[in-house]
Design a protein around this motif. Structure first.
Motif, PDB file in Angstrom:
ATOM      1  N   ALA A 169       6.398   7.175  -5.280  1.00 59.32           N
ATOM      2  CA  ALA A 169       6.332   8.832  -4.695  1.00 59.32           C
ATOM      3  C   ALA A 169       5.316   8.900  -3.738  1.00 59.32           C
ATOM      4  O   ALA A 169       5.374   9.795  -2.913  1.00 59.32           O
ATOM      5  CB  ALA A 169       6.406   9.913  -5.941  1.00 59.32           C
ATOM      6  N   CYS A 170       4.193   7.910  -3.791  1.00 62.03           N
ATOM      7  CA  CYS A 170       3.290   8.114  -3.011  1.00 62.03           C
ATOM      8  C   CYS A 170       3.450   7.409  -1.616  1.00 62.03           C
ATOM      9  O   CYS A 170       3.442   8.162  -0.548  1.00 62.03           O
ATOM     10  CB  CYS A 170       1.987   7.292  -3.513  1.00 62.03           C
ATOM     11  N   ILE A 171       4.372   6.225  -1.777  1.00 67.68           N
ATOM     12  CA  ILE A 171       4.612   5.409  -0.521  1.00 67.68           C
ATOM     13  C   ILE A 171       5.883   6.036   0.251  1.00 67.68           C
ATOM     14  O   ILE A 171       5.929   5.949   1.383  1.00 67.68           O
ATOM     15  CB  ILE A 171       4.679   3.918  -0.607  1.00 67.68           C
ATOM     16  N   THR A 172       6.662   6.691  -0.509  1.00 67.00           N
ATOM     17  CA  THR A 172       8.053   7.051   0.400  1.00 67.00           C
ATOM     18  C   THR A 172       7.385   7.814   1.538  1.00 67.00           C
ATOM     19  O   THR A 172       7.780   7.938   2.611  1.00 67.00           O
ATOM     20  CB  THR A 172       8.973   7.551  -0.758  1.00 67.00           C
ATOM     21  N   PRO A 173       6.793   9.141   1.144  1.00 66.14           N
ATOM     22  CA  PRO A 173       6.473  10.082   2.120  1.00 66.14           C
ATOM     23  C   PRO A 173       5.661   9.438   3.115  1.00 66.14           C
ATOM     24  O   PRO A 173       5.695   9.715   4.544  1.00 66.14           O
ATOM     25  CB  PRO A 173       5.971  11.243   1.521  1.00 66.14           C
ATOM     26  N   ALA A 174       4.939   8.531   2.889  1.00 64.80           N
ATOM     27  CA  ALA A 174       3.849   7.864   3.767  1.00 64.80           C
ATOM     28  C   ALA A 174       4.694   7.222   4.855  1.00 64.80           C
ATOM     29  O   ALA A 174       4.163   7.021   5.996  1.00 64.80           O
ATOM     30  CB  ALA A 174       2.768   6.966   2.989  1.00 64.80           C
ATOM     31  N   LEU A 175       5.797   6.498   4.249  1.00 63.42           N
ATOM     32  CA  LEU A 175       6.696   5.721   5.362  1.00 63.42           C
ATOM     33  C   LEU A 175       6.918   6.541   6.466  1.00 63.42           C
ATOM     34  O   LEU A 175       7.012   6.027   7.465  1.00 63.42           O
ATOM     35  CB  LEU A 175       8.007   5.179   4.636  1.00 63.42           C
ATOM     36  N   ILE A 176       7.144   7.718   6.292  1.00 63.20           N
ATOM     37  CA  ILE A 176       7.906   8.753   7.300  1.00 63.20           C
ATOM     38  C   ILE A 176       6.906   8.765   8.643  1.00 63.20           C
ATOM     39  O   ILE A 176       7.220   8.986   9.648  1.00 63.20           O
ATOM     40  CB  ILE A 176       8.180  10.169   6.624  1.00 63.20           C
ATOM     41  N   VAL A 177       5.478   8.913   8.022  1.00 64.60           N
ATOM     42  CA  VAL A 177       4.763   9.260   9.172  1.00 64.60           C
ATOM     43  C   VAL A 177       4.718   8.368  10.387  1.00 64.60           C
ATOM     44  O   VAL A 177       4.191   8.689  11.456  1.00 64.60           O
ATOM     45  CB  VAL A 177       3.334   9.288   8.696  1.00 64.60           C
ATOM     46  N   GLY A 178       5.125   7.254  10.436  1.00 64.67           N
ATOM     47  CA  GLY A 178       5.265   6.221  11.227  1.00 64.67           C
ATOM     48  C   GLY A 178       6.322   6.674  12.464  1.00 64.67           C
ATOM     49  O   GLY A 178       6.063   6.375  13.327  1.00 64.67           O
ATOM     50  N   ALA A 179       7.059   7.530  12.162  1.00 66.45           N
ATOM     51  CA  ALA A 179       7.912   7.808  13.091  1.00 66.45           C
ATOM     52  C   ALA A 179       7.488   8.894  14.244  1.00 66.45           C
ATOM     53  O   ALA A 179       7.968   8.855  15.231  1.00 66.45           O
ATOM     54  CB  ALA A 179       9.282   8.575  12.368  1.00 66.45           C
ATOM     55  N   PHE A 180       6.603   9.750  13.674  1.00 64.38           N
ATOM     56  CA  PHE A 180       5.889  10.764  14.837  1.00 64.38           C
ATOM     57  C   PHE A 180       4.488  10.544  14.800  1.00 64.38           C
ATOM     58  O   PHE A 180       3.703  11.426  15.075  1.00 64.38           O
ATOM     59  CB  PHE A 180       6.144  12.109  14.173  1.00 64.38           C
ATOM     60  N   ALA A 181       4.021   9.023  14.602  1.00 64.01           N
ATOM     61  CA  ALA A 181       2.585   8.844  14.820  1.00 64.01           C
ATOM     62  C   ALA A 181       2.175   9.114  16.145  1.00 64.01           C
ATOM     63  O   ALA A 181       3.061   9.212  16.971  1.00 64.01           O
ATOM     64  CB  ALA A 181       2.470   7.204  14.631  1.00 64.01           C
TER      65      ALA A 181
END
Ligand SMILES: Nc1ncnc2c1ncn2[C@@H]1O[C@H](COP(=O)(O)OP(=O)(O)O)[C@@H](O)[C@H]1O
Ligand SMILES: Nc1ncnc2c1ncn2[C@@H]1O[C@H](COP(=O)(O)OP(=O)(O)O)[C@@H](O)[C@H]1O
Ligand SMILES: Nc1ncnc2c1ncn2[C@@H]1O[C@H](COP(=O)(O)OP(=O)(O)O)[C@@H](O)[C@H]1O
Lengths: 469, 112, 469, 469, 112, 112
Positions: A169-181
């Motif tokens: 549950a920690c890593i999954t939302p963190a993956l998303i931030v790459g898209a709008f970095a």
């Protein structure tokens, strides 16, 4: 088949009616025996509950196995290492120096926040039984109540299972931030992550692993192809479109500022991913060994195919290509690793490398969205390749473990596709709503001035590198 | 006195410094710069995205010297920095009105 | 003793005759009971097969031990972390910035390629029984056929054993690239690695660990002093001589471009090496504990002796010296860690630090070869120190576990020396041939222009650091 | 309570009399059953010996448990990774570039030296029984004599327990170097570390974990709040005062030279700390699971509270704040992790983040000392928060495990405070003496010229980054 | 107008900037450079291989100023940058024909 | 001939280079510098310690050119580098006595 389409229609209906009656469609006959079963269920890649219930009932409460527990503690630690520093560095190295710390920070603080939310309500809503059981769990383990150092989940302490799942549950939302970095407000990242955990991650987790309707359908997702990667990939795609392109995208060069950091990150993701995949077996046994081999082989194969395709098509094999290929292979093998054999893993890896390279170049330029770090191209598309590929490559003819009695390759593959589509539709729609909410409350995007100066300075008041005398 | 600034290829730095020492130049100052000119850049590839890199790494050498050494210094640089291929660089010669040595306060040619 | 010299003559003869009759010399009386035995054998550091066969026969098929399996999964993961990012960073930090990515890439892609080759044929040729059993295994496990999630290797799943050994096959060829770093074609690295795995790594593995003739002789190599380090060290020495010196070597300064990366790499090698050494016990038991302590102590001792010698002789203790000392100590304890005691480990480490420092300075400048990153000086020489030191320091008087019945210190040490010489001769000769083949097919060395510009730009079309605004 | 104060008076007296009679005050009635017990004792967070002796007596010698052993081998490896590269990078990134290597080197070589000293005499003096048993152990395990691969410590090999504790002895002195970073002689670091290990670390270890008088008092320190963090924090504070401020401190800007390295270091500390905390259970069991969850939650909570406080008070949430918060949370949960519940862990983390931020800013500027990397502010103060907080938050009302029969919250908290005070006083006084001795022998501080040029160049003859063409 | 370029020791930068502010200089531009001169370099050691490092880190400060401030500025730099040891650096004075402020288009002394 | 040095905002580099190309400038040399001037710096925070950063990243572009192009080049730079906010930078114009092309030995305007 017909029944499956019905489910699909059902879930779309459920979504439009804002989940109100989703429950009545599917919850009916399933009975869900709590956490022990949950663990089995997860380990079996979502085999239908109905089959398992009697067995679980008949079995005595399993005793703690110190070997399984030892492995699962380590697996948990490895998944933490995937996010920090793994994912943070993989992403951080790819942005421009002026946004380095913003990316590290988004990952680091998202991980921290998700941990706490998971303990407070996430675990309960995902992993217990609830009134809306097709989609959501219940409230019985809010604040982890009912869990102590003697509660078990299969052969391991429930605390270990809960923490292992916390790291997902920690890593999954963190993956998303790459898209709008490079162009997002820090407050928006935190708020969106919290909402997304609650309204996308937790329900998909429950649907696939927690006894919800996709697990009843027989969808196989050993370690999170749909729950983690497609889920995050779709939210990422939606996000980068709604947030808009980076200033200067397409006209200015935006090369990675530190590829060695990206390589360290990719390597630690690779290393940590064994915790993710092998850990999803929840035991140190023969299947765990198979998952170990499969994970290494698919990843290696995807490195080779991505690099070779670059070499032949563009004349140069790149380090970033090798690193990206590794992630693509890891993503693709994630749902499949408990069902395919080693040669099937190699085939899946070879395919994933090629398809994801195309998704990060051809597909992206075809539609023109600015997915800064190719979260959709690697995680979304790689996850789809893996989820669908599982249905095919688990066939004994490819060295896989074979299908359950009465299930054909076509049937399983259709089930896989349904699970993929449900995830895409659910997360696609809900994510749009969540981004709009976040935009309304704190705003998604920093000012042009801030974006130009870089988020490190303007949002965090820091400079990553200070080598002046 | 003159101030010469030479833009050269980075790997020629040691050769040029030695050549200058031989003609009696005792000090110089070096800056890492990027040059844009006739020399073609190269292409970099990041996940399939191609960037043309036009600015190439160069070294700027600044030397303050007496007029009498000028000719020798110029030909020392030219000889040692030349490869014959496009991108060897330029030498700029500017007037220098005064030099001071901070340590001693000396000025003029004795400060070089 | 006489018999041992005969073996040596035999193997040299075998080599000249290109392995044609190697078989008939030594294979005769050994019988090799496949993988279960193999595992035991490896764990016992190569005790002769003849002793073990009856025992293995008598024993029932051992059951899976979840604790051993948990540890061996982790050990496998740790060895992967040694290569990526460990070794890659250790090496990458030491080259000039313009070749950083080329080194990272060579390690990363070599690891990927070796994984696949090991699964397809390496494991079979190394670890099964074959017609040329003194030197090579057979074809029964090609494509890992015959292995599934129920196949065991001792108390752990065979998949785990196979993958653990895969990671050794990944890192060993990757070690070699340090010798000709900054001046090698990428295609040459890949082709050479594939050939070298097949014709040097696999046969030495089989000779020492797979029931081949060196294991029958009684050579002790707990975790790979000969199989991994001497083997790679010799190939490295041959390689750097055949490839030739770097342009400007000796006249231009070529300082490491990023020592912090080298320190991270050395640290991760240290950390991961516990997987390598303790993992080679293939179990979580008392011997594993001893190996753990020995590995930490020898490494620490070598750090101290390398740094102190530098300090006294050159006036400055260096970070690169400390990192290099650590690797030297790790290499030296590798073959010895299952046989010596903690104080023996300290002694071995102290010696390794001093001898390897000399090998990287005195020896290298004596012969004038350009071993860019001192692969021979550290791995070759450190491996020899360890292999020979094992014979001496395993004596009970040094706190070691003592010799087998009827074996004296002199006898064991002679056996160790023979194993070292066989490895040197085999790999020395075959490597020359392989480099020539590679040179003929793809060429070893890039153009002068490419070497000067740096391999990152010219081979990979990337720049490691882009900090421009 | 009165008895406890007596102990406190006793120890101060003992100190003034240079330990001569410390023994007679407290050793009297305790009987200490060696290592098996020690392990139990440690695992129980220092429950009084008297209770345990009968149990331990009654039990048969426990057999080796491969699962526990597997986990403890990994825990050991994780703690090594905390120091190198974890701590080294965390610290290294925070100094100016010209001192980068000096910090890496101080950590790396200190770790190596402490390993050897621990094997030679540290373990024996800490973990065996001795004539001064209230404070020091004995000499029976000098050079690890009496230990071999069959000796057990609870369910794990004694070699594993010894090496696990070795890694604690490595990292604790290494923590201290952050306080006087950028202005200390390398020789002084090594000499001080060796003395400090002997006269501060070993006795506090023995007092708290080795059957010494604090363990008899009932002080709880699950994984090292007093032994490691307060101990190191106090020595650090003393050190930075005695060594004096950095040249230019207060007038020149001294920003961190590489925050990404600091973030990597903090992340690896976080990851490795699970070895530290969960490993202190010495088994893979239910309590281990609880410690795992607590560690993750307290750390996450401290990240959030530190960052939020920065955000509200200074307007910007910083990456360095997030990293520092993580370490503060980890430190605070260290003594408490076996006694509090998950919600207690979150509360403790929230408090630690806020208090340590104040200690690194308000407190430090109030007194004006130059603790370069805030070792006291984070480890000293965080350790105190944790040690005292343990007494309160272990109450069942906070979800903790509750107190021993007859112990109240007030009583336990008083005991905790006494243990903290004893540690502060002991280490405070002894450290002053040791620094003076080191100053007399090799000198503490390099010349002004050396400090200005940077220690990398002047002490180690190296340059961390060489990116010139 | 003049353009002065001063090569100084890096750790003197803050002192020099303050000294210049005091005499009325409002702007300056700083470059990291490497200097070669009389000051001896140091030796670096990498696995026993010794390299002599001749190029030492220096800072170049460029200041454009009116002729009237020149003397005061020169002595401000000299005083604040001096340590008295070899390697303190030089000041070069060059003619400056024109200055423009990009923001406003102003030119000449008012652009400074 | 003249040597112009323009101090500009980093993100304007590509615009300025294009504007110069359009008026016929074929080569230029770029240096990363730090500027101190009227433009306010920002504050950085490290564990609560606040540092004011006065030196801001700027780019220096050096162009040697014939007197005839001077005016066009100056206005090209002014137009393309201007944002209108404090900190846009300056252009300095200095006399250039001679230019040599290292590759060919050409001198004067044909060396540009
Ligand atoms: N007009 C100019 N002003 C300033 N620098 C120049 C100018 N022309 C060229 N340079 C510098 O000289 C370098 C070499 O010039 P280029 O045209 O590539 O080749 P060549 O020197 O062989 O003619 C460029 O990279 C640039 O740094
Ligand atoms: N002739 C020169 N031209 C350009 N720069 C010079 C010259 N001589 C010295 N410098 C610069 O001045 C610095 C200091 O010079 P050096 O000879 O070492 O000491 P000092 O300034 O005390 O005489 C050098 O490092 C170099 O950067
Ligand atoms: N007198 C000067 N000498 C050299 N460089 C200067 C001078 N004044 C300003 N600069 C440079 O120009 C940049 C911009 O100047 P500043 O005063 O901030 O704004 P503006 O150019 O809008 O007046 C500074 O950062 C500095 O690099």
């Amino acid at each position: 088949m017909f029944k499956r389409i019905l489910y699909l229609v059902g879930i779309v209906a459920a979504l439009s009616g804002l989940m109100a009656q989703a429950n009545s469609d599917v919850q009916s006959d399933a009975f869900h025996d709590g956490l022990i079963l949950l663990a089995d269920n997860h380990a079996d890649g979502g085999a239908t509950l109905s089959e398992e219930v009697p067995v679980a009932m008949a079995e005595a409460e399993p005793a703690l196995d110190s070997g399984d527990t030892a492995w699962m503690i380590m697996a948990t630690i490895l998944v933490i290492m995937m996010s920090i520093p793994g994912l943070a560095l993989f992403y951080g190295g790819l942005v421009r120096a002026k946004n380095m710390l913003s990316v590290l920070m988004q990952v680091f603080v998202t991980v921290s926040l998700m941990s706490i939310l998971w303990a407070i309500y996430g675990y309960s809503l995902a992993a217990t039984e609830g009134p809306l059981n097709a989609i959501y769990g219940g409230f019985s383990a809010l604040f982890l109540s009912g869990i102590d150092d003697t509660t078990m989940s299969g052969t391991i302490p429930e605390y270990v299972f809960m923490t292992f799942q916390m790291t997902f549950a920690c890593i999954t939302p963190a993956l998303i931030v790459g898209a709008f970095a490079e162009r997002i407000k820090f407050s928006a990242v935190l708020l969106f992550s919290a909402l997304w955990l609650t309204f996308c991650y937790v329900p998909i987790w429950h649907m696939v692993w927690g006894g919800g309707f996709l697990s009843q359908l027989g969808a196989i997702d050993f370690a999170g192809g749909t729950v983690v990667h497609i889920n995050a990939g779709v939210a990422a795609l939606v996000g980068c479109i709604l947030v808009g392109k980076r200033m200067g995208y397409g006209s200015e060069a935006m090369p990675p500022h530190n590829l060695p950091f990206t390589m360290i990150g990719a390597s630690l993701l690779w290393v940590g991913w064994f915790g993710f995949n092998v850990g999803s077996e929840l035991a140190a046994d023969g299947t765990a060994g198979m998952v170990l081999a499969n994970t290494q082989l698919a990843t290696s194969a995807a490195v080779i195919s991505w690099v070779m395709l670059e070499w032949f098509s563009k004349g140069k094999p790149t380090m970033l290509g090798a690193a990206s290929g590794a992630i693509a292979g890891l993503v693709a093998i994630t749902p499949a690793c408990g069902s395919v054999g080693p040669m099937g893993a190699i085939i899946l890896g070879l395919i994933a490398g090629v398809v994801c390279l195309w998704a990060c170049t051809g597909l992206k330029s075809m539609f023109g969205y600015d997915d800064s770090l190719d979260v959709f191209g690697v995680h979304g598309v790689g996850g789809i390749v893996g989820a669908v590929g599982t249905g095919i490559l688990m066939a004994p003819s490819f060295g896989g473990v074979g299908y359950d009695d009465g299930i054909t390759m076509g049937g399983q593959t259709t089930t896989q596709i349904i699970a993929v589509l449900v995830t895409i539709i659910w997360t696609g729609i809900i994510s749009v709503i969540l981004y709009k909410i976040v935009d309304g409350i704190v705003g998604l995007r920093p000012s042009e001035e801030e974006e130009r100066e870089g988020l490190d300075k303007t949002t965090h008041g820091e400079n990553p590198y200070n080598t002046q005398p | 006195m003159k101030l010469i600034s030479a833009i050269i290829r980075p790997f020629k730095l040691d050769d040029v410094r030695e050549a200058l020492s031989e003609v009696g130049v005792q000090g110089l100052t070096v800056t890492e710069v990027k040059g844009f000119g006739r020399q073609k850049g190269h292409t970099e590839l990041y996940r399939g995205a191609e960037y043309v890199v036009d600015f190439l790494p160069k070294i700027k050498i600044e030397v303050a010297l007496e007029d009498t050494v000028l000719e020798k210094a110029l030909s020392a640089i030219e000889t040692s920095a030349r490869t014959g291929k496009i991108g060897d660089g330029k030498i700029f010669i500017q007037p220098l009105e005064q030099v001071l040595r901070i340590r001693t306060g000396e000025s003029g040619e004795s400060a070089l």
